[in-house]
Design an enzyme around this catalytic site. Structure first.
Site, mmCIF file in Angstrom:
data_model
loop_
_atom_site.group_PDB
_atom_site.id
_atom_site.type_symbol
_atom_site.label_atom_id
_atom_site.label_comp_id
_atom_site.label_asym_id
_atom_site.label_seq_id
_atom_site.Cartn_x
_atom_site.Cartn_y
_atom_site.Cartn_z
ATOM 1 N N ASP A 1 37.928 79.872 15.585
ATOM 2 C CA ASP A 1 39.101 79.188 15.057
ATOM 3 C C ASP A 1 38.668 78.248 13.950
ATOM 4 O O ASP A 1 37.572 77.678 13.991
ATOM 5 C CB ASP A 1 39.875 78.445 16.156
ATOM 6 N N ASP B 1 48.272 73.433 19.844
ATOM 7 C CA ASP B 1 47.063 72.641 20.109
ATOM 8 C C ASP B 1 47.517 71.257 20.548
ATOM 9 O O ASP B 1 47.975 70.458 19.741
ATOM 10 C CB ASP B 1 46.219 72.573 18.837
ATOM 11 N N GLU C 1 46.111 67.977 22.557
ATOM 12 C CA GLU C 1 44.878 67.374 23.050
ATOM 13 C C GLU C 1 44.930 65.867 22.850
ATOM 14 O O GLU C 1 45.986 65.308 22.560
ATOM 15 C CB GLU C 1 43.668 67.989 22.339
#
Length: 285
Positions: A84, A173, A175
């Site tokens: 990624d 994503d 986090e």
């Protein structure tokens, strides 16, 4: 087994940046430990990230969780290698990545509602043109706007999906907050609602529920270890160790595993938990 030699970087590396980001986050918390991050500034403007080019899948992980035991990787079944990337990598040599064995890639498309990856076209189309199955991901800022608002921005700026057999489900994503409080000032219930809002909007727009990138620790802390996403969203677990470790509640296995932040390929190193034919099946929906 892949090489662990670091990929070429500018003089300042990720490992130097991450502790700095952690220190910045800690300083923010110490200055106002009980304050909830504002949704807007004093002038009423929405929150805007100050360093989106340094926010990418895993950019906060090492500072908060460190690295697990090193040693030979321990996949339970056949693993398919991939990577990624974000604007941090700039222009990627996709022919070299494919030649080294990469079969898929996730590319950062957006962050919040005001940032698009300036290298997205080269990275997203370039990986496709060299035969990789690729997908786009969104770096979430749950304190900046609603899940639906960010999902719509994401889908409209590269986070779409088509049943061409070459496009992975869009990915979220979510986090540690690189700008302040770990959970962005949201309660566990509010965070779960935000993720549902994002996921349902992506599903409405694309026909696919998003892959969810996270860590077990963040998920437990910020969602209360919610088990409500495992039946719809593939899991992309981040853990820099020899095994994926304990998975977040609701998932009995990971679909993707980000196991290192440097190695054979540019960007982060990933495994798909299965053979290449299963990557193709996931892409086809």
């Amino acid at each position: 087994m892949f090489s662990t030699a670091p990929r070429p970087l500018a003089p300042s590396s990720r490992r130097l940046l991450r502790p700095a980001l952690a220190a910045l986050a800690l300083g923010t918390l110490l200055l106002g430990a009980t304050a909830v991050p504002a949704q807007a500034d004093a002038a009423g403007r929405p929150f805007q990230p100050s360093h989106p080019e340094r926010d990418f899948a895993g950019s906060t992980v090492v500072a908060h969780e460190g690295r697990g035991p090193s040693g030979p990787l321990q996949p339970q079944v056949t693993q398919t290698p991939g990577l990624d990337v974000s604007s941090y990598q700039g222009s990627v040599n996709w022919s070299a990545a494919a030649g080294a064995g990469a079969r898929f890639a996730y590319v950062k498309a957006t962050e919040g509602t005001g940032y698009t990856n300036p290298d997205f076209t080269q990275q997203y189309n370039g990986s496709y043109n060299t035969g990789l199955i690729r997908g786009a991901y969104h770096f979430a800022l749950p304190n900046a706007s609603s899940g639906a608002t960010q999902a719509n921005y994401f889908v409209s700026h590269g986070g779409g999906w088509s049943a061409d057999g070459k496009t992975l489900p869009p990915a979220l994503d979510i986090e540690y907050n690189p700008y302040g409080a770990t959970c962005y000032g949201l309660s566990q219930a509010a965070m779960v609602s935000w993720i549902h809002d994002f996921s349902n909007t992506v599903h409405t727009r694309t026909g696919r529920y998003p892959t969810i990138y996270t860590t077990n620790d963040w998920w437990s802390t910020c969602t209360g270890d919610n088990a409500g996403f495992g039946t719809t969203s593939p899991l992309w677990i981040a853990r820099y160790s020899s095994s994926p470790g304990t998975l977040p509640n609701g998932w009995s296995y990971q679909t993707f595993w980000q196991y290192a932040d440097s190695g054979t390929f540019p960007g982060d190193q990933d495994y798909f938990n299965g053979a290449y034919t299963q990557v193709q099946a996931l892409a086809k929906g």
